[in-house]
Structure formats: C-alpha cells, structure tokens
Design a protein around this motif. Structure first.
Motif, PDB file in Angstrom:
ATOM      1  N   ALA A   1      -2.344  15.641   1.101  1.00  0.00           N
ATOM      2  CA  ALA A   1      -3.375  16.580   0.641  1.00  0.00           C
ATOM      3  C   ALA A   1      -3.287  17.894   1.415  1.00  0.00           C
ATOM      4  O   ALA A   1      -3.897  18.896   1.023  1.00  0.00           O
ATOM      5  N   ASN A   2      -2.546  17.909   2.515  1.00  0.00           N
ATOM      6  CA  ASN A   2      -2.476  19.109   3.366  1.00  0.00           C
ATOM      7  C   ASN A   2      -1.742  20.247   2.633  1.00  0.00           C
ATOM      8  O   ASN A   2      -0.571  20.129   2.304  1.00  0.00           O
TER       9      ASN A   2
ATOM     10  N   PRO B   1      -8.536  16.671   7.314  1.00  0.00           N
ATOM     11  CA  PRO B   1      -9.085  17.727   6.466  1.00  0.00           C
ATOM     12  C   PRO B   1      -9.796  18.817   7.281  1.00  0.00           C
ATOM     13  O   PRO B   1      -9.747  19.999   6.920  1.00  0.00           O
TER      14      PRO B   1
ATOM     15  N   GLY C   1       0.837   9.846   0.331  1.00  0.00           N
ATOM     16  CA  GLY C   1      -0.066   9.458   1.425  1.00  0.00           C
ATOM     17  C   GLY C   1      -1.167  10.480   1.660  1.00  0.00           C
ATOM     18  O   GLY C   1      -1.111  11.604   1.154  1.00  0.00           O
TER      19      GLY C   1
ATOM     20  N   HIS D   1       0.814  -1.219   0.000  1.00  0.00           N
ATOM     21  CA  HIS D   1       0.000   0.000   0.000  1.00  0.00           C
ATOM     22  C   HIS D   1       0.855   1.281   0.000  1.00  0.00           C
ATOM     23  O   HIS D   1       0.544   2.252  -0.700  1.00  0.00           O
TER      24      HIS D   1
ATOM     25  N   SER E   1      -7.135  20.993   9.072  1.00  0.00           N
ATOM     26  CA  SER E   1      -6.400  21.857   8.144  1.00  0.00           C
ATOM     27  C   SER E   1      -7.304  22.965   7.583  1.00  0.00           C
ATOM     28  O   SER E   1      -6.852  24.085   7.365  1.00  0.00           O
TER      29      SER E   1
ATOM     30  N   HIS F   1       1.061   4.433  -2.631  1.00  0.00           N
ATOM     31  CA  HIS F   1       1.012   5.890  -2.371  1.00  0.00           C
ATOM     32  C   HIS F   1       2.184   6.593  -3.047  1.00  0.00           C
ATOM     33  O   HIS F   1       2.032   7.654  -3.643  1.00  0.00           O
TER      34      HIS F   1
ATOM     35  N   PHE G   1      -3.370  13.966  13.470  1.00  0.00           N
ATOM     36  CA  PHE G   1      -4.421  14.916  13.074  1.00  0.00           C
ATOM     37  C   PHE G   1      -5.788  14.395  13.524  1.00  0.00           C
ATOM     38  O   PHE G   1      -6.618  15.151  14.029  1.00  0.00           O
TER      39      PHE G   1
ATOM     40  N   GLY H   1     -10.070  13.544  10.874  1.00  0.00           N
ATOM     41  CA  GLY H   1      -9.764  14.863  11.419  1.00  0.00           C
ATOM     42  C   GLY H   1      -8.853  15.721  10.567  1.00  0.00           C
ATOM     43  O   GLY H   1      -8.940  16.950  10.624  1.00  0.00           O
TER      44      GLY H   1
ATOM     45  N   THR I   1      -4.117  11.438  -3.627  1.00  0.00           N
ATOM     46  CA  THR I   1      -3.432  11.462  -2.327  1.00  0.00           C
ATOM     47  C   THR I   1      -4.076  10.467  -1.354  1.00  0.00           C
ATOM     48  O   THR I   1      -3.379   9.744  -0.652  1.00  0.00           O
ATOM     49  N   SER I   2      -5.408  10.413  -1.311  1.00  0.00           N
ATOM     50  CA  SER I   2      -6.064   9.471  -0.390  1.00  0.00           C
ATOM     51  C   SER I   2      -6.140   8.096  -1.060  1.00  0.00           C
ATOM     52  O   SER I   2      -5.799   7.951  -2.239  1.00  0.00           O
ATOM     53  N   ASP I   3      -6.598   7.091  -0.316  1.00  0.00           N
ATOM     54  CA  ASP I   3      -6.558   5.721  -0.828  1.00  0.00           C
ATOM     55  C   ASP I   3      -7.344   5.581  -2.143  1.00  0.00           C
ATOM     56  O   ASP I   3      -8.498   6.004  -2.229  1.00  0.00           O
TER      57      ASP I   3
ATOM     58  N   GLY J   1      -1.083  11.308  10.155  1.00  0.00           N
ATOM     59  CA  GLY J   1      -2.536  11.394   9.931  1.00  0.00           C
ATOM     60  C   GLY J   1      -3.307  11.023  11.192  1.00  0.00           C
ATOM     61  O   GLY J   1      -4.321  11.638  11.529  1.00  0.00           O
ATOM     62  N   GLU J   2      -2.786  10.007  11.891  1.00  0.00           N
ATOM     63  CA  GLU J   2      -3.408   9.579  13.150  1.00  0.00           C
ATOM     64  C   GLU J   2      -3.366  10.733  14.163  1.00  0.00           C
ATOM     65  O   GLU J   2      -4.323  10.956  14.904  1.00  0.00           O
TER      66      GLU J   2
HETATM   67  O1  KG4 Z   1      -3.566   7.466   2.933  1.00  0.00           O
HETATM   68  P1  KG4 Z   1      -4.872   7.598   3.607  1.00  0.00           P
HETATM   69  O2  KG4 Z   1      -6.077   7.970   2.767  1.00  0.00           O
HETATM   70  O3  KG4 Z   1      -5.223   6.300   4.395  1.00  0.00           O
HETATM   71  C1  KG4 Z   1      -4.224   5.532   5.014  1.00  0.00           C
HETATM   72  O4  KG4 Z   1      -3.491   4.818   4.288  1.00  0.00           O
HETATM   73  O5  KG4 Z   1      -4.095   5.696   6.238  1.00  0.00           O
HETATM   74  O6  KG4 Z   1      -4.665   8.698   4.752  1.00  0.00           O
HETATM   75  C2  KG4 Z   1      -5.717   9.080   5.580  1.00  0.00           C
HETATM   76  C3  KG4 Z   1      -5.176  10.082   6.573  1.00  0.00           C
HETATM   77  C4  KG4 Z   1      -6.180  10.406   7.683  1.00  0.00           C
HETATM   78  O7  KG4 Z   1      -5.519  10.318   8.934  1.00  0.00           O
HETATM   79  C5  KG4 Z   1      -6.598  11.828   7.361  1.00  0.00           C
HETATM   80  O8  KG4 Z   1      -6.969  12.579   8.508  1.00  0.00           O
HETATM   81  C6  KG4 Z   1      -5.344  12.387   6.734  1.00  0.00           C
HETATM   82  O9  KG4 Z   1      -4.864  11.338   5.926  1.00  0.00           O
HETATM   83  N1  KG4 Z   1      -5.598  13.577   5.905  1.00  0.00           N
HETATM   84  C7  KG4 Z   1      -5.100  14.799   6.180  1.00  0.00           C
HETATM   85  C8  KG4 Z   1      -5.620  15.675   5.187  1.00  0.00           C
HETATM   86  N2  KG4 Z   1      -6.393  14.936   4.338  1.00  0.00           N
HETATM   87  C9  KG4 Z   1      -6.364  13.640   4.795  1.00  0.00           C
HETATM   88  N3  KG4 Z   1      -4.310  15.234   7.174  1.00  0.00           N
HETATM   89  C10 KG4 Z   1      -3.993  16.540   7.198  1.00  0.00           C
HETATM   90  N4  KG4 Z   1      -4.456  17.442   6.289  1.00  0.00           N
HETATM   91  C11 KG4 Z   1      -5.259  17.049   5.281  1.00  0.00           C
HETATM   92  N5  KG4 Z   1      -5.700  17.955   4.392  1.00  0.00           N
END
Ligand code: KG4
Ligand code: ZN
Length: 344
Positions: free
Chosen positions: A283-284, A188, A279, A118, A191, A122, A173, A186, A310-312, A170-171
């Motif tokens: 997206a931040n 998105p 990852g 995975h 941010s 990314h 956040f 949290g 950026t997301s899965d 991400g965790e």
């Molecule tokens: O890569 P992903 O979609 O799933 C995993 O593989 O974990 O990442 C999800 C993570 C979540 O913790 C989410 O809060 C974070 O990415 N995330 C962000 C933003 N968009 C998604 N964290 C900070 N700022 C963002 N804009």
C-alpha cells in the motif's frame, strides 16, 4: 466457479465471495472486520485477544459477505462451489478460528475445502480483476510478518528466491513508528508523515540512515540494523521531536531503496517479464511508484494489487483458491490443520 473464502491469520476477520469466469477473477463481496482499535493500546497484536475477537466476529462477517453477495443462508450450497481458508502462516489461535469454521461449513454443506497459504493469497491479489499479467514474474511480497522475493513461472508455481534474515519490512515500519511514539500499525503513519515532509519541500532535513545489504550479492534482506540505526540517530538528536516527518521520510527512503534494488536484481537474474508487488506494505505509495518507474525503465511490466486488496482480506484467499481449484486434486478436508509456520 464461486468460492466462499475466510481469512483470520492475524488481527483481521474477513470473508469474501469470489468468482472466476474464464480465468477472470472478480470479487462479489469482501467483508473485513478490523481489530486495530483493540490492539493499538498494546502497540501490537495480542494473540489471545485476537483469537477471542475472531470467535465472536467470524459468523457475523460470513453472514454479511453472503448477504452482500445476495446468497440466502439456505441457498449457499447452490451458489458456492468450494470453501477456502487461510491455513498458515500466522498466529496459531487466530488461524484455528478460520480453519475450524471452514471445516464445519465444508462438512455441513458437503463442499470441497481448500487450505491457502497466506503469502500465496497476498500474491494472488494481483490477479483480482486482472487476467492480463504476463508471466514469468518476480513478486516482492512485503507484509508485517514476511519479506520475500518470489518467482512465479507461467503455471503460477511459486519459489522463494530471497527473504529477510531478521525483521520483515512492515515490522520495521511498525518498530520505527514505535520508537517515535507514533502509534500502531506504524507503516501507514510513517508513510503519511514522510509524504507530508516531501510535499512541504523539507529536503534539507535528511537523516543519514544505512541501506542494509544493498550491495550484498544475494537476494536477501535485513532490516533490524536499520531500526537500530534509527534508534541511535534519535538518541543523539535532542531536537528529533521537531523533525519527525524528516525521520519518517529518511526511514521510508532507506527501506524503499533496499526493496527496489533487490527486486530489480531478482528480475534481471531470472529474466522475468513482469514485476509484481504484494502484502500490506504494497500500500506504500512511494514503494509503488519507485518500483514501477525502476521496472519500466528497464523494460519490465509492473503491476500491484488494488489498494483494497493490499492488507489482509479474504478476497485474495478466494483468488488463490480459484487457481488451486483449477490445478489440484483436493485433499481430505477433515485433515486440514492450522499451520502457524507453513512455508510457501
Ligand atoms: O499484509 P498485512 O496486512 O498483514 C500481515 O500479513 O502482516 O501487512 C501489515 C503490515 C504492517 O506492518 C503495516 O504497518 C504495513 O503492512 N503497512 C504499511 C503501509 N500500510 C500497511 N507499511 C508501509 N507503508 C504503508 N502505507
Ligand atoms: Zn498479510
């Protein structure tokens, strides 16, 4: 070369058709079915519910991806060269849905099957529509489950050179948002509130939060202390509810400062040409812009995936599979297993 790719490692069910033409990867279709509305009332992903949703979603999602790519059900074998699937890391019951579906498809259609890590997926989101990335590179991979610094050589081989010792970025956040009662996921939300704070000129409310391990002479991260510092700052401030955007802004700044500082150290240490982001947290906007300006001010090239990737999503798994298919002998498809703790 055309690949049908599947991704179901956490709470998104996704299928994509991806094409590689002379090293340029393009996405023909990329369908993502999100489960956020199912899990948000629990404040996080419930593995059992996620797996059940994947079971009911995966065939409709595959059908939509094929339909959008104008591939009729009886024409798959003539239009697709291989099936790719995320084999780990992730939630084991979620992974199994994608892996077993991919095995059945590969078996029935007599196509090669490629298992993809995975995190590698990314990272390869950076190569979608972009074959101009100059290697070697350092990649900051930041998601809900992982925070790694990864070096990539000219052949695109990957080595982890730094990682979090506790929470992923991400965790962190997500937990910060939970402490302030802001909802899930949290990142998105935090941010968005942080940038509202900046644009309202609210710099006077800066909350003093630590930058964990910023001065340590290694490339590792730690975010659990930052979460605890936020918890105590909130507990000691009776008026925190009126200052949530300021808290979000300070928290985001602390995370970004640490991520950027360690990434710059890694880029200098390994004498790379390019810094890449990968990852969900990529997206931040603040992370993207601060890392880009830091990289460019030191003479590095910078690139980040398009926001859609950026997301899965399964397109990134297809992109990684295009690379793998061009470099590897394929293993026996029937042996592929979901590997929840798979290493990069
Ligand atoms: O890569 P992903 O979609 O799933 C995993 O593989 O974990 O990442 C999800 C993570 C979540 O913790 C989410 O809060 C974070 O990415 N995330 C962000 C933003 N968009 C998604 N964290 C900070 N700022 C963002 N804009
Ligand atoms: Zn992910």
């Amino acid at each position: 070369m055309r690949i049908l790719a599947l991704e179901s490692s956490c709470d998104d069910t996704s299928a994509a058709v991806v094409e590689s033409d002379h090293g340029l990867i393009s996405v023909i279709s990329n369908v993502v079915s999100s489960q956020i509305s199912l899990h948000e009332k629990f404040g996080g992903v419930v593995p059992e519910l996620a797996a059940r949703e994947h079971v009911s979603n995966i065939l409709p999602v595959i059908n939509s991806a094929l339909k959008q790519a104008n591939i009729a059900p009886d024409q798959i074998k003539h239009n697709i060269d291989a099936i790719a699937v995320t084999s780990g890391p992730g939630l084991v019951t979620s992974l199994m849905v994608g892996v077993e579906t991919a095995k059945a498809l590969a078996h029935t259609l007599d196509l090669p099957l490629i298992g993809i890590n995975h995190i590698e997926g990314h990272i390869h989101a950076n190569f979608i529509g972009n074959n101009k990335v100059v290697l070697p590179a350092i990649i900051l991979t930041v998601s809900g489950g992982h925070t790694n610094l990864v070096s990539m050589d000219k052949e695109k081989n990957l080595v982890i050179v730094g990682q979090t010792r506790d929470d992923a970025a991400g965790e962190a956040f997500d937990k910060a948002a939970q402490l302030m009662g802001l909802g899930y996921p949290g990142g998105p939300i935090v941010s968005r509130l942080a940038s509202e704070h900046s644009s309202s000129g609210g710099q006077q409310h800066t909350i003093d939060l630590p930058r964990p391990m910023i001065g340590s002479h290694d490339l590792d991260f730690s975010f659990s202390g930052l979460k605890t510092a936020l918890l105590y700052a909130l507990k000691n401030d009776h008026e925190w509810k009126q200052k949530i955007p300021a808290y979000c802004h300070s928290f985001e700044s602390a995370v970004v400062d640490v991520l950027v500082s360690k990434t710059m150290s890694a880029a200098e240490k390994f004498h790379v040409k390019t810094i890449l982001l990968a990852g969900g947290v990529s997206a931040n906007q603040k992370l993207r812009s601060v890392l880009q300006s830091s990289a460019e001010s030191k003479g590095f090239l910078f690139s980040a995936p398009e926001l859609t990737y950026t997301s899965d999503n399964a397109a990134m798994i297809g992109a990684a599979a295009c690379h793998k298919l061009s470099t590897l002998r394929l293993a026996d498809a029937s042996l592929l297993k979901a590997s929840p703790n798979q290493e990069l």
